[in-house]
Design an enzyme around this catalytic site. Structure first.
Site, short mmCIF file in Angstrom:
data_model
loop_
_atom_site.label_atom_id
_atom_site.label_comp_id
_atom_site.label_asym_id
_atom_site.label_seq_id
_atom_site.Cartn_x
_atom_site.Cartn_y
_atom_site.Cartn_z
N CYS A 122 0.82 -1.22 0.00
CA CYS A 122 0.00 0.00 0.00
C CYS A 122 0.85 1.26 0.00
CB CYS A 122 -0.99 -0.01 1.15
SG CYS A 122 -0.26 -0.23 2.77
N CYS A 130 -3.25 -2.74 -1.20
CA CYS A 130 -2.16 -3.63 -0.79
C CYS A 130 -1.83 -4.69 -1.83
CB CYS A 130 -2.50 -4.28 0.54
SG CYS A 130 -2.85 -3.08 1.84
N LYS A 199 -5.34 -9.75 10.58
CA LYS A 199 -5.28 -8.30 10.45
C LYS A 199 -6.68 -7.78 10.11
CE LYS A 199 -2.96 -4.62 7.97
NZ LYS A 199 -1.99 -4.30 6.92
N ARG A 209 -1.79 5.95 8.07
CA ARG A 209 -1.93 6.32 6.66
C ARG A 209 -1.35 7.70 6.40
NH1 ARG A 209 -7.53 2.79 5.90
NH2 ARG A 209 -6.44 0.84 6.39
N LYS A 252 -3.39 -8.00 14.84
CA LYS A 252 -3.33 -6.56 14.66
C LYS A 252 -4.71 -6.01 14.36
CE LYS A 252 -1.37 -3.37 11.37
NZ LYS A 252 -0.70 -3.25 10.12
N SER A 278 -1.09 2.51 15.17
CA SER A 278 -0.97 3.97 15.23
C SER A 278 -2.10 4.63 16.02
CB SER A 278 -0.91 4.53 13.81
OG SER A 278 -2.03 4.10 13.06
N TYR A 317 4.71 2.04 18.92
CA TYR A 317 5.39 3.32 18.71
C TYR A 317 5.89 3.89 20.04
CZ TYR A 317 3.19 2.57 14.27
OH TYR A 317 2.80 1.99 13.08
#
Ligand code: PBG
Length: 328
Positions: A122, A130, A199, A209, A252, A278, A317
């Site tokens: 992607c 993707c 996922k 994104r 995920k 994220s 993160y």
């Protein structure tokens, strides 16, 4: 009269007792740091929706990679933003592609660090999906077989660039088997596959994104990513990937899917990762910035909960901050 019994509270009475009976201990070794790499030199570009996360260039990305190793974080996973995107995602498998160059730089600078390749298209396609897209007048479909050809090429290219682990995240059926074959046939029998087996099609990917500059130009990913309502299907996804040769599994996102994580971990017994994505990071950051929640306590609680639910390691993160907090 005797006091009411306090059977469970007895073991909470002091920090020492609490430490003795603690069941889950989060350590920096449990964490994997995601890193974004873009073209250019000397780059460190903030990502609006993910405060504290940056897009790096090949020369600067070794900085956070070194820091990860110094803090005891064993691995990083690289995402690339190529300088040009096209319908065939050619930047994903170019010999001097952005993550190929970044992997070489990081392996050279920090040899002991495990460098994981996210394998998806992607970020590399001009339409932001993707894989290879076939479009008709009012709909489109991800062409599974055409996508698998690119998956095989990309896996080979990533292993050649020195990545230690290949992690397919595109949700094309059969991707794990195709990667195993491609790696074995090109002298990379020892390169393990971390399959993003489960996922979901998730709103929690919103900030990513921005970070990877990869929003779909049309439609969404719900014809290839999973419906958040399904758990049995997650087990079927994982079973297929195990059969095709996955060495490790991933679920995920993490927080909203801990039941799935627990079941996948128990059922298959493979090392299992959770990706705290994220949006999970951004929520904690935003609430902390407003002064509504304590960032350190919240982040460590989330990560501990994910580990308690069965994660052997966690992509987050918060990896560097958490490692610092845990070390202090
Ligand atoms: C796809 C990919 C995505 C993420 C990791 N790999 C985004 C998507 O499917 O839209 C999301 C990670 C995150 O949100 O942190 N290559």
């Amino acid at each position: 009269m005797a006091f009411p019994t306090q059977r469970l509270r007895r073991l909470r009475a002091s920090a020492g007792l609490r430490a003795m009976v603690r069941e889950t201990e989060l350590t920096p070794r449990d964490l994997v740091l995601p890193l974004f790499v873009r073209p250019g030199k000397g780059e460190k570009r903030p990502i609006r929706s993910m405060p504290g996360v940056y897009q790096w260039s090949v020369d600067t990305v070794v900085g956070p990679a070194r820091e990860a190793a110094r803090l005891g974080v064993p691995a990083v996973i690289l995402f690339g933003i190529p300088d040009k995107k096209d319908a065939r995602a050619s930047g994903a498998y170019a010999k001097d592609g952005i993550v190929q160059r970044a992997a070489r730089a990081v392996k050279e600078a920090v040899p002991g660090l495990v460098v994981i390749a996210d394998l998806c298209f992607c970020e590399y396609t001009d339409h932001g999906h993707c894989g290879v897209i076939r479009k008709s007048r009012d709909s489109f479909i991800l062409d599974n077989d055409a996508t698998l050809e690119l998956v095989a090429k990309t896996a080979r290219s990533q292993a050649e660039a020195g990545f230690d682990v290949v992690a397919p995240s595109g949700m094309a059926d059969g991707q794990v088997g195709v990667i195993r074959k491609a790696l074995d046939a090109s002298g990379h029998r020892d390169t393990p596959i971390l399959a993003y087996a489960v996922k979901y099609s998730s709103a929690f990917y919103g900030p990513f994104r921005d970070a990877a500059e990869s929003p779909p130009a049309f439609g969404d990913r719900s014809t290839y990513q999973m419906d958040p309502a399904n758990r049995d299907e997650a087990l079927r996804e994982a079973a297929l990937d195990v059969e095709e040769g996955a060495d490790m599994l991933m679920v995920k996102p993490a927080m909203a899917y801990l039941d799935v994580l627990l079941e996948v971990r128990r059922r298959f017994g493979l090392p299992t990762a959770a990706y705290s994505v994220s949006g999970e990071y951004a929520m904690v950051k935003a609430a902390a910035e407003k002064g509504w929640m304590d960032e350190k306590r919240t982040a460590l609680e989330v990560l501990t909960g994910i580990k308690r639910a069965g994660a052997d390691f966690i992509l987050t993160y918060h990896a560097l901050d958490a490692a610092r907090w845990l070390g202090a």
